[in-house]
Design an enzyme around this catalytic site. Structure first.
Site, PDB file in Angstrom:
ATOM      1  N   SER A   1       1.500  -1.049   1.052  1.00 31.99           N
ATOM      2  CA  SER A   1       1.157  -2.258   0.325  1.00 31.99           C
ATOM      3  C   SER A   1       2.276  -3.296   0.255  1.00 31.99           C
ATOM      4  O   SER A   1       2.545  -3.875  -0.793  1.00 31.99           O
ATOM      5  CB  SER A   1       0.694  -1.877  -1.080  1.00 31.99           C
ATOM      6  OG  SER A   1      -0.185  -2.839  -1.519  1.00 31.99           O
ATOM      7  N   SER A   2       2.877  -3.557   1.404  1.00 29.12           N
ATOM      8  CA  SER A   2       3.882  -4.621   1.439  1.00 29.12           C
ATOM      9  C   SER A   2       3.248  -5.975   1.146  1.00 29.12           C
ATOM     10  O   SER A   2       3.889  -6.866   0.597  1.00 29.12           O
ATOM     11  CB  SER A   2       4.588  -4.653   2.796  1.00 29.12           C
ATOM     12  OG  SER A   2       3.711  -5.071   3.820  1.00 29.12           O
TER      13      SER A   2
ATOM     14  N   ASP B   1      -4.245  -2.522  -4.656  1.00 25.49           N
ATOM     15  CA  ASP B   1      -2.859  -2.764  -4.253  1.00 25.49           C
ATOM     16  C   ASP B   1      -2.148  -3.693  -5.225  1.00 25.49           C
ATOM     17  O   ASP B   1      -0.995  -3.471  -5.599  1.00 25.49           O
ATOM     18  CB  ASP B   1      -2.801  -3.382  -2.851  1.00 25.49           C
ATOM     19  CG  ASP B   1      -3.300  -2.434  -1.787  1.00 25.49           C
ATOM     20  OD1 ASP B   1      -3.578  -1.262  -2.131  1.00 25.49           O
ATOM     21  OD2 ASP B   1      -3.434  -2.861  -0.628  1.00 25.49           O
TER      22      ASP B   1
ATOM     23  N   GLY C   1       2.965  -2.787   6.864  1.00 23.60           N
ATOM     24  CA  GLY C   1       1.813  -2.395   7.659  1.00 23.60           C
ATOM     25  C   GLY C   1       1.610  -0.904   7.871  1.00 23.60           C
ATOM     26  O   GLY C   1       1.033  -0.506   8.875  1.00 23.60           O
TER      27      GLY C   1
ATOM     28  N   THR D   1     -12.127   3.638  -2.595  1.00 21.88           N
ATOM     29  CA  THR D   1     -12.986   3.582  -3.784  1.00 21.88           C
ATOM     30  C   THR D   1     -12.896   2.232  -4.484  1.00 21.88           C
ATOM     31  O   THR D   1     -13.799   1.870  -5.228  1.00 21.88           O
ATOM     32  CB  THR D   1     -12.594   4.675  -4.802  1.00 21.88           C
ATOM     33  OG1 THR D   1     -11.177   4.603  -5.020  1.00 21.88           O
ATOM     34  CG2 THR D   1     -12.965   6.062  -4.292  1.00 21.88           C
ATOM     35  N   ASP D   2     -11.821   1.474  -4.234  1.00 22.13           N
ATOM     36  CA  ASP D   2     -11.621   0.279  -5.087  1.00 22.13           C
ATOM     37  C   ASP D   2     -12.656  -0.803  -4.814  1.00 22.13           C
ATOM     38  O   ASP D   2     -13.104  -1.478  -5.738  1.00 22.13           O
ATOM     39  CB  ASP D   2     -10.191  -0.266  -5.015  1.00 22.13           C
ATOM     40  CG  ASP D   2      -9.790  -0.848  -3.677  1.00 22.13           C
ATOM     41  OD1 ASP D   2     -10.403  -0.483  -2.649  1.00 22.13           O
ATOM     42  OD2 ASP D   2      -8.848  -1.667  -3.649  1.00 22.13           O
TER      43      ASP D   2
HETATM   44  P1  ADP Z   1       0.537  -3.208   4.034  1.00 21.35           P
HETATM   45  O1  ADP Z   1       0.176  -4.045   2.859  1.00 21.35           O
HETATM   46  O2  ADP Z   1      -0.086  -1.850   3.995  1.00 21.35           O
HETATM   47  O3  ADP Z   1       1.999  -3.114   4.274  1.00 21.35           O
HETATM   48  P2  ADP Z   1      -0.849  -5.318   5.391  1.00 21.35           P
HETATM   49  O4  ADP Z   1      -1.346  -5.453   6.792  1.00 21.35           O
HETATM   50  O5  ADP Z   1      -1.820  -5.457   4.292  1.00 21.35           O
HETATM   51  O6  ADP Z   1      -0.076  -3.902   5.314  1.00 21.35           O
HETATM   52  O7  ADP Z   1       0.293  -6.393   5.120  1.00 21.35           O
HETATM   53  C1  ADP Z   1       1.374  -6.516   6.010  1.00 21.35           C
HETATM   54  C2  ADP Z   1       1.632  -7.982   6.254  1.00 21.35           C
HETATM   55  O8  ADP Z   1       2.089  -8.619   5.042  1.00 21.35           O
HETATM   56  C3  ADP Z   1       2.737  -8.217   7.259  1.00 21.35           C
HETATM   57  O9  ADP Z   1       2.252  -8.172   8.583  1.00 21.35           O
HETATM   58  C4  ADP Z   1       3.223  -9.607   6.848  1.00 21.35           C
HETATM   59  O10 ADP Z   1       2.367 -10.611   7.344  1.00 21.35           O
HETATM   60  C5  ADP Z   1       3.076  -9.593   5.342  1.00 21.35           C
HETATM   61  N1  ADP Z   1       4.331  -9.169   4.686  1.00 21.35           N
HETATM   62  C6  ADP Z   1       4.489  -8.141   3.846  1.00 21.35           C
HETATM   63  N2  ADP Z   1       5.763  -8.040   3.422  1.00 21.35           N
HETATM   64  C7  ADP Z   1       6.447  -9.021   4.001  1.00 21.35           C
HETATM   65  C8  ADP Z   1       7.819  -9.450   3.974  1.00 21.35           C
HETATM   66  N3  ADP Z   1       8.735  -8.814   3.247  1.00 21.35           N
HETATM   67  N4  ADP Z   1       8.160 -10.530   4.705  1.00 21.35           N
HETATM   68  C9  ADP Z   1       7.233 -11.171   5.437  1.00 21.35           C
HETATM   69  N5  ADP Z   1       5.936 -10.811   5.514  1.00 21.35           N
HETATM   70  C10 ADP Z   1       5.533  -9.760   4.818  1.00 21.35           C
HETATM   71 MG    MG Z   2      -1.741  -4.755   2.374  1.00 20.59          MG
END
Ligand code: ADP
Ligand code: MG
Length: 377
Positions: free
Chosen positions: A140-141, A186, A136, A53-54
């Site tokens: 929302s890493s 996010d 991944g 939705t965002d």
């Molecule tokens: P999500 O946000 O759902 O986890 P994304 O595909 O949007 O998935 O983001 C993941 C990507 O963000 C990783 O593949 C990497 O490139 C980067 N990333 C996230 N956290 C880290 C981290 N702690 N160290 C290095 N890269 C990171």
């Molecule tokens: Mg992401």
């Protein structure tokens, strides 16, 4: 809508940031031979309702998770910025005008460029990243990384950016430098949500307020173990379909339609896509108005059915896992969370049953030949 009361989120932030950051500080010291000049952190998030939705200017309802990304930062002695990612075991080197080739470093590079656009004169930096946010899977890493980097810059250079500015900069960093056309969910969640209350956010106006979880309820997140292989291509296709649907309906964004019957006038599959967005926005509004756990759970179940049938972003193992969760005693409701095509699912559970739910569900999932794992709590 009231402005979110930031006091609890800030209190949590202060407690977490007072912690000694042993891992990231030590890693910085080991990598760069001196202590860092600034430390920061930002949480991952799980979205309870309001999926896809965002980017339609709609409503979302995320909550922060306990896992956080931590950043240590200091001025570099040489001409290059160096970024070490603990979880990847990689260090990227880049200069101001030469974007890094490593994909993870593009998120950091983007944040540095956005900081400069905001008027900060940045020297080359040494940066160390440590995180327990799973990468991944839809927690929302990427936003946690961006927000943590921007918070470290705010701390080191006393920029005075507020949390909404940081979220907006983080979103632009991801779009313009990591090449992901994400909405604002996010980054707003990582920058403003807290782990005890959901953040009800209008992604058009950015008006927001904190909403308590239904009483007696707690959050469980399971990873399906299915990698989100189609997530980027499928995501971009759905965005394009939503834009086409909004144009055909004569509105700026699907957020501007609240009668699902209007979607029926559209050609397939735009009718189904629009119906998901319209009904999903209604589910968020209903949940945010304050409902009991049973009703909240039923809204989550309906959200999954809509994501599977109308939006077509689920995959069979995720459907299996969600259906199994929904049958487990003590689960009020469950659905996939994040963009879909694999990744995690979230369940609203009775707090007093929480500890007993994941094990039998994951055992049955394993008997189906799939390997899942518990991510939260
Ligand atoms: P999500 O946000 O759902 O986890 P994304 O595909 O949007 O998935 O983001 C993941 C990507 O963000 C990783 O593949 C990497 O490139 C980067 N990333 C996230 N956290 C880290 C981290 N702690 N160290 C290095 N890269 C990171
Ligand atoms: Mg992401």
């Amino acid at each position: 809508m009231n402005e979110a009361d930031p006091s609890l989120a800030q209190a949590v932030e202060a407690v977490v940031d007072e912690a000694p950051f042993p891992l990231v500080s030590a890693a910085f010291l080991q990598a760069f031979g001196r202590p860092p000049e600034a430390l920061s952190s930002a949480p991952g998030r799980v979205n309870l309702l309001g999926e896809h939705t965002d980017y339609n200017d709609g409503f979302v309802l995320p909550v922060a998770i306990p896992q956080r990304t931590r950043v240590a930062l200091g001025q570099a002695s040489g001409p290059l910025t160096r970024v070490q990612a603990q979880v990847l075991g990689t260090t990227a080197h880049f200069s101001h005008d030469q974007p890094p080739t490593e994909p993870f470093a593009r998120y950091v590079y983007g944040c540095l460029r956005l900081a400069e656009e905001a008027g900060l004169a940045l020297p080359p930096l040494d940066i160390c990243i440590a995180s327990d946010v799973p990468l991944g899977v839809g927690l929302s890493s990427s936003a946690a990384l961006e927000v943590a980097v921007l918070r470290a810059l705010r701390a080191r250079f006393a920029t005075g950016w507020d949390d909404v500015q940081i979220a907006r900069m983080a979103q632009r960093a991801e779009i313009e430098h990591a090449g992901v056309r994400c909405g604002i969910l996010d980054q707003m969640a990582s920058s403003l949500a807290d782990p005890f209350q959901a953040l009800f956010l209008d992604t058009r106006s950015l008006e927001r307020r904190l909403v308590p979880l239904p009483s007696g309820a707690a959050i469980l997140v399971l990873d399906s173990g299915i990698s989100r292989s189609l997530a980027t291509s499928g995501y971009n296709e759905r965005r394009a379909e939503c834009e086409a649907a909004a144009q055909a309906l004569g509105v700026a964004a699907l957020r501007d339609v609240d009668d699902p019957a209007r979607a029926a006038a559209l050609p397939a599959p735009l009718d189904r896509r629009a119906r998901h967005v319209i009904t999903e926005n209604a589910r968020v509004l209903q949940a945010a108005a304050g409902v009991d756990a049973e009703t909240f759970g039923a809204l989550m179940n309906a959200s999954h059915a809509s994501l599977r049938g109308d939006y077509e972003v689920s995959v069979p193992p995720l459907d299996w896992l969600v259906a199994r969760l929904q049958r487990e005693p003590g689960v009020f409701g469950a659905r996939l969370t994040g963009a879909g095509f694999g990744g995690a699912c979230v369940a609203l559970c009775a707090a007093d049953r929480l500890a007993a739910i994941a094990e039998p569900v994951l055992a049955d999932y394993a008997a189906e030949g799939e390997q899942g794992r518990q991510l939260v709590p």
